[in-house]
Design an enzyme around this catalytic site. Structure first.
Site, PDB file in Angstrom:
ATOM      1  N   SER A  71       0.666  -1.055  -0.223  1.00  0.00           N
ATOM      2  CA  SER A  71      -0.408  -0.403  -0.031  1.00  0.00           C
ATOM      3  C   SER A  71       1.056   1.914   0.268  1.00  0.00           C
ATOM      4  O   SER A  71       1.915   1.413   0.571  1.00  0.00           O
ATOM      5  CB  SER A  71      -0.698  -0.136   1.176  1.00  0.00           C
ATOM      6  OG  SER A  71      -1.522   1.482   1.437  1.00  0.00           O
TER       7      SER A  71
ATOM      8  N   TYR B 130       0.319   0.618  10.581  1.00  0.00           N
ATOM      9  CA  TYR B 130       0.027   0.028   9.341  1.00  0.00           C
ATOM     10  C   TYR B 130       0.930   0.080   8.425  1.00  0.00           C
ATOM     11  O   TYR B 130       2.021  -0.424   7.215  1.00  0.00           O
ATOM     12  CB  TYR B 130      -1.188   1.146   8.894  1.00  0.00           C
ATOM     13  CG  TYR B 130      -1.927   0.768   7.843  1.00  0.00           C
ATOM     14  CD1 TYR B 130      -2.863  -0.681   7.119  1.00  0.00           C
ATOM     15  CD2 TYR B 130      -1.731   1.218   6.652  1.00  0.00           C
ATOM     16  CE1 TYR B 130      -3.250  -0.823   6.187  1.00  0.00           C
ATOM     17  CE2 TYR B 130      -1.648   1.009   5.565  1.00  0.00           C
ATOM     18  CZ  TYR B 130      -3.024  -0.077   5.024  1.00  0.00           C
ATOM     19  OH  TYR B 130      -3.269  -0.543   3.475  1.00  0.00           O
TER      20      TYR B 130
END
Length: 194
Positions: free
Chosen positions: A40, A66
């Site tokens: 990502s 994350y």
């Protein structure tokens, strides 16, 4: 987002790593197999912090966690590319893009003002648009033998050294660093055997 740590106390990179290791023999037997590691642009938020990978000595911050896990997914591809090239296996990481799915329910209402603003101004993709880069990397003859790279929007990403964590494209040099990949691979192996 809320803290998501396994029963053993690990963030989520380890599951991807363990699955990849478990598939090695089948991939090698297949000949010409490709690993597509989903990452990502969130990897722009953080490198892997090897000195405190599990947030034991620093406050837990969900976007750093994350980012670290998504950097780990890029390093997984870099590590597999280094180790398994002689087995005929290629490995690359992809950023599919922001796709409006049920996943966002874990983020909305739990973000900083900067993230809320970034989401509001984000260009969301359709499911088909989001799948395009993964399909390209998995199946295109144009990428035969290409390994250890990071792709977005159906192209190899450019290096991004902009300190702004909300930059929405490119790949950080730390995510493609072979020394970081080796260190994370060794750490992942040790964690799986602990």
């Amino acid at each position: 987002m809320r803290e998501r740590i396994s029963a053993r106390g690990y963030e989520n990179y380890l599951g991807h790593f363990n699955l990849t290791l478990g598939l090695h023999d089948a991939l090698a037997t297949a000949g010409g197999a490709r690993i597509v590691s989903l990452s990502s642009s969130g990897h722009l938020f953080s490198p892997v912090v090897f000195d405190d990978i599990h947030f034991e000595r620093r406050p837990y911050e969900e976007w750093a966690a994350y980012g670290q896990s998504k950097t780990g997914n890029v390093l997984l591809a870099v590590g597999a590319a280094e180790r398994w090239a002689d087995d005929g296996i290629t490995a690359n990481a992809v950023m599919p893009g922001g796709i409006r799915t049920g996943l966002q329910r874990h983020q909305e209402g739990n973000t900083t003002p900067e993230v809320t603003e970034a989401f509001a101004n984000f260009t969301w993709k359709t499911v088909e648009e989001g799948a395009a880069t993964s399909v390209l990397v998995a199946a295109s003859p144009l990428l035969e033998g290409v390994t250890g790279r990071y792709f977005e929007d159906c192209n190899e990403a450019e290096l991004n050294t902009d300190p702004n964590p909300y930059a929405d494209s490119g790949v950080r040099p730390y995510a493609l660093d072979t020394d970081n990949a080796k260190r994370l691979w060794d750490l992942g192996t040790a964690m799986l055997h602990s």
